[in-house]
Design a protein around this motif. Structure first.
Motif, PDB file in Angstrom:
ATOM      1  N   GLU A 134       0.819  -1.210   0.000  1.00  0.00           N
ATOM      2  CA  GLU A 134       0.000   0.000   0.000  1.00  0.00           C
ATOM      3  C   GLU A 134       0.853   1.260   0.000  1.00  0.00           C
ATOM      4  O   GLU A 134       0.442   2.297  -0.533  1.00  0.00           O
ATOM      5  CB  GLU A 134      -0.923   0.005   1.226  1.00  0.00           C
ATOM      6  N   HIS A 135       2.034   1.169   0.590  1.00  0.00           N
ATOM      7  CA  HIS A 135       2.897   2.348   0.670  1.00  0.00           C
ATOM      8  C   HIS A 135       3.404   2.768  -0.707  1.00  0.00           C
ATOM      9  O   HIS A 135       3.869   3.893  -0.883  1.00  0.00           O
ATOM     10  CB  HIS A 135       4.079   2.066   1.601  1.00  0.00           C
TER      11      HIS A 135
ATOM     12  N   THR B 139      -0.581   3.552  -3.749  1.00  0.00           N
ATOM     13  CA  THR B 139      -1.685   4.442  -3.392  1.00  0.00           C
ATOM     14  C   THR B 139      -1.379   5.836  -3.928  1.00  0.00           C
ATOM     15  O   THR B 139      -0.241   6.146  -4.288  1.00  0.00           O
ATOM     16  CB  THR B 139      -1.878   4.526  -1.863  1.00  0.00           C
ATOM     17  N   TRP B 140      -2.405   6.675  -3.965  1.00  0.00           N
ATOM     18  CA  TRP B 140      -2.221   8.035  -4.463  1.00  0.00           C
ATOM     19  C   TRP B 140      -1.215   8.801  -3.610  1.00  0.00           C
ATOM     20  O   TRP B 140      -0.449   9.625  -4.115  1.00  0.00           O
ATOM     21  CB  TRP B 140      -3.566   8.763  -4.481  1.00  0.00           C
ATOM     22  N   ASP B 141      -1.199   8.528  -2.308  1.00  0.00           N
ATOM     23  CA  ASP B 141      -0.258   9.211  -1.418  1.00  0.00           C
ATOM     24  C   ASP B 141       1.190   8.840  -1.727  1.00  0.00           C
ATOM     25  O   ASP B 141       2.109   9.550  -1.322  1.00  0.00           O
ATOM     26  CB  ASP B 141      -0.567   8.871   0.044  1.00  0.00           C
ATOM     27  N   ALA B 142       1.374   7.725  -2.422  1.00  0.00           N
ATOM     28  CA  ALA B 142       2.727   7.274  -2.765  1.00  0.00           C
ATOM     29  C   ALA B 142       3.097   7.646  -4.199  1.00  0.00           C
ATOM     30  O   ALA B 142       3.998   7.057  -4.784  1.00  0.00           O
ATOM     31  CB  ALA B 142       2.829   5.763  -2.586  1.00  0.00           C
ATOM     32  N   LEU B 143       2.417   8.644  -4.739  1.00  0.00           N
ATOM     33  CA  LEU B 143       2.666   9.033  -6.127  1.00  0.00           C
ATOM     34  C   LEU B 143       4.127   9.395  -6.367  1.00  0.00           C
ATOM     35  O   LEU B 143       4.680   9.101  -7.435  1.00  0.00           O
ATOM     36  CB  LEU B 143       1.767  10.216  -6.503  1.00  0.00           C
ATOM     37  N   ASP B 144       4.766  10.007  -5.373  1.00  0.00           N
ATOM     38  CA  ASP B 144       6.167  10.385  -5.560  1.00  0.00           C
ATOM     39  C   ASP B 144       7.053   9.156  -5.762  1.00  0.00           C
ATOM     40  O   ASP B 144       7.953   9.160  -6.607  1.00  0.00           O
ATOM     41  CB  ASP B 144       6.676  11.247  -4.398  1.00  0.00           C
TER      42      ASP B 144
ATOM     43  N   GLU C 125      10.718  14.571   2.864  1.00  0.00           N
ATOM     44  CA  GLU C 125       9.629  14.831   1.928  1.00  0.00           C
ATOM     45  C   GLU C 125      10.023  15.858   0.871  1.00  0.00           C
ATOM     46  O   GLU C 125       9.483  15.855  -0.238  1.00  0.00           O
ATOM     47  CB  GLU C 125       8.389  15.309   2.694  1.00  0.00           C
TER      48      GLU C 125
ATOM     49  N   LEU D 291       7.069   5.563   8.038  1.00  0.00           N
ATOM     50  CA  LEU D 291       5.756   4.926   8.154  1.00  0.00           C
ATOM     51  C   LEU D 291       5.768   3.879   9.262  1.00  0.00           C
ATOM     52  O   LEU D 291       4.869   3.840  10.109  1.00  0.00           O
ATOM     53  CB  LEU D 291       5.356   4.275   6.831  1.00  0.00           C
TER      54      LEU D 291
ATOM     55  N   ARG E  87       6.588  21.791  -0.909  1.00  0.00           N
ATOM     56  CA  ARG E  87       7.046  21.263   0.376  1.00  0.00           C
ATOM     57  C   ARG E  87       8.062  22.171   1.069  1.00  0.00           C
ATOM     58  O   ARG E  87       8.472  21.883   2.196  1.00  0.00           O
ATOM     59  CB  ARG E  87       7.637  19.863   0.170  1.00  0.00           C
TER      60      ARG E  87
END
Length: 202
Positions: A13-14, A17-22, A73, A120, A189
């Motif tokens: 999942e890390h 997912t959209w949060d892991a786009l980077d 980040e 995480l 950021r």
């Protein structure tokens, strides 16, 4: 076994997912220059990235390395930008180089991504209970990364080999878009960096 499945799933999942786009963009930028026929080179590339992020992941969760989240980040989109920029200067004949620069990008930039992976796990339960879950989490990350690599190679196969898109155009357009998006992410950021620095000075 239940714990293994839990942390394996968290690793997957890390990445997916959209949060892991980077992270997805970084892996995409790494693999853009390759075709399915270059699978051995891709295997070396993925191995270099795995070694890089595994080193800092382990060191971080065991408490030997600590880097502020705001800096991690901020640095991650810069690793994406650097990789995408390198792609813009790539020439197809360079694919046969024994030690292309992209391998070193995968290794050293992977170390920065490993710091993000570690955060995480540390947020979940703290470093005192985390050692037994490292393997499952890391395996989940690897499986997810291989899925991303497979999709990138498949798209490359469709557009470059089947639809006869010029490879330089394929690499250039996508790398250019990734470069612009990653720079946008980095700029967004910067306030967190400033906030962290201000808080530390107080």
């Amino acid at each position: 076994m239940q714990d293994f499945n839990l942390y394996f799933g968290l690793g997957v999942e890390h990445i997916l997912t959209w949060d892991a786009l980077d992270h997805i963009l970084f892996v995409t930028a790494l693999c853009l220059r390759y075709k399915f026929s270059d699978w051995k080179k891709v295997a070396v590339l993925v191995t270099a990235f795995t070694i890089g992020h595994s080193i800092t992941l382990i060191l971080s969760v065991l408490g030997y390395v600590s880097v502020p989240v705001a800096w991690i980040e901020f640095l991650i989109p810069l690793t994406i930008a650097g990789t995408a920029l390198n792609n813009l200067f790539f020439k197809p004949k360079q694919i046969n180089n024994k030690l292309p620069l992209i391998y070193f990008f995968a290794l050293f930039f992977g170390m920065i991504h490993g710091l993000a992976y570690a955060n995480l796990l540390l947020d979940l339960e703290g470093s005192d209970r985390i050692t037994s879950h490292l393997l499952a989490f890391n395996l989940g990350i690897e499986v997810a990364q291989l899925l991303v690599v497979t999709v990138v190679l498949l798209l490359s196969f469709i557009f470059v080999e089947k639809l006869k898109t010029v490879q330089r155009l394929w690499i250039g357009v996508l790398s250019g878009l990734i470069l612009l998006f990653s720079l946008k992410m980095a700029i967004e950021r910067i306030p967190e960096i400033q906030k962290h620095t201000y808080t530390k000075q107080q």
